[in-house]
Design a protein around this motif. Structure first.
Motif, PDB file in Angstrom:
ATOM      1  N   HIS A  39      48.063  55.018  30.596  1.00  0.00           N
ATOM      2  CA  HIS A  39      46.852  54.274  30.947  1.00  0.00           C
ATOM      3  C   HIS A  39      47.005  53.611  32.318  1.00  0.00           C
ATOM      4  N   TYR A  40      45.884  53.314  32.904  1.00  0.00           N
ATOM      5  CA  TYR A  40      45.837  52.674  34.215  1.00  0.00           C
ATOM      6  C   TYR A  40      46.634  51.363  34.180  1.00  0.00           C
ATOM      7  N   ARG A  41      47.482  51.175  35.166  1.00  0.00           N
ATOM      8  CA  ARG A  41      48.434  50.053  35.159  1.00  0.00           C
ATOM      9  C   ARG A  41      47.777  48.687  35.146  1.00  0.00           C
ATOM     10  N   TYR A  42      46.523  48.552  35.654  1.00  0.00           N
ATOM     11  CA  TYR A  42      45.867  47.236  35.665  1.00  0.00           C
ATOM     12  C   TYR A  42      44.891  47.057  34.499  1.00  0.00           C
ATOM     13  N   ASN A  43      44.912  47.985  33.583  1.00  0.00           N
ATOM     14  CA  ASN A  43      44.129  47.875  32.358  1.00  0.00           C
ATOM     15  C   ASN A  43      44.618  46.611  31.631  1.00  0.00           C
ATOM     16  N   LEU A  47      48.534  45.450  30.649  1.00  0.00           N
ATOM     17  CA  LEU A  47      49.156  44.195  31.077  1.00  0.00           C
ATOM     18  C   LEU A  47      49.628  43.382  29.871  1.00  0.00           C
ATOM     19  N   TYR A  48      48.783  43.318  28.851  1.00  0.00           N
ATOM     20  CA  TYR A  48      49.145  42.585  27.639  1.00  0.00           C
ATOM     21  C   TYR A  48      50.391  43.198  26.991  1.00  0.00           C
ATOM     22  N   LYS A  49      50.423  44.525  26.870  1.00  0.00           N
ATOM     23  CA  LYS A  49      51.559  45.197  26.244  1.00  0.00           C
ATOM     24  C   LYS A  49      52.833  45.021  27.076  1.00  0.00           C
ATOM     25  N   ARG A  50      52.696  44.992  28.399  1.00  0.00           N
ATOM     26  CA  ARG A  50      53.871  44.780  29.250  1.00  0.00           C
ATOM     27  C   ARG A  50      54.486  43.399  29.020  1.00  0.00           C
TER      28      ARG A  50
END
Length: 199
Positions: A39-43, A47-50
């Protein structure tokens, strides 16, 4: 099982066993990694999963913490169970009855199954159902591995015709050390109904 008498009862606790948790976390970490990678990195979900998601490197620490917490919770549940058994015997107070109730504990489990095996009667087992932390109560019937039932299940007959490089049947002749594994039916509902893909 017919007329067979149980060897006491197995008390299953509510918390999941350590290995069930580990398998679940491994799957969650894999799903998390796959989602981030596809998925797109700024989705916002990425971000939440990171930030909050679990990763493979986190699993050992999580399991260590879970194991320690599980040990404490199981000790509390065990205490409630033994107190209940002591009070049923007319013994009050911790000091007076603990020895007698401790003798009832046959085994304690936390890795593949979470609970304890007790040498108690059916009536005593029924009295434990309402204790906080108790999920289920199972009769502890003796189990015997019977070869005639396992041959087809483990496909043993498929290997009876295997040969070595010289065309000789593999019989075990000349083998000094061998491991005979009766196996585990990982798909059995009492073991969580796992699938082959989970292992």
């Amino acid at each position: 099982i017919g007329n067979m008498e149980p060897n006491g009862y197995i008390i299953e606790f509510e918390d999941e066993p350590i290995l069930v948790r580990k398998v679940r976390l491994e799957k969650e970490a894999e799903d998390n990694r796959n989602y981030i990678d596809t998925h797109y990195r700024y989705n916002p979900n990425v971000l939440y999963k990171r930030v909050f998601g679990i990763f493979p490197d986190d699993i050992d620490d999580d399991i260590r913490i879970y194991s320690n917490n599980l040990r404490s919770r199981n000790f509390e549940i065990r205490g409630r169970i033994l107190d209940s058994l002591n009070s049923g015997n007319g013994i009050t107070g911790n000091a007076a009855g603990i020895g007698n109730a401790d003798d009832m504990v046959l085994h304690e489990y936390k890795n593949v199954f979470n609970g304890i095996a007790l040498d108690i009667s059916e009536e005593e087992a029924e009295g434990l159902r309402s204790i906080l932390g108790v999920k289920k109560i199972h009769p502890n019937y003796p189990v015997k591995a019977l070869l005639q039932d396992s041959i087809g299940l483990i496909n043993a007959d498929d290997v009876w015709s295997l040969t070595d490089d010289n065309g000789e049947l593999l019989t075990g002749k000349g083998v000094d050390i061998a491991v005979i594994d009766t196996g585990v039916d990982y798909s059995h509902p009492d073991l969580g109904g796992c699938t082959r893909d989970q292992f």
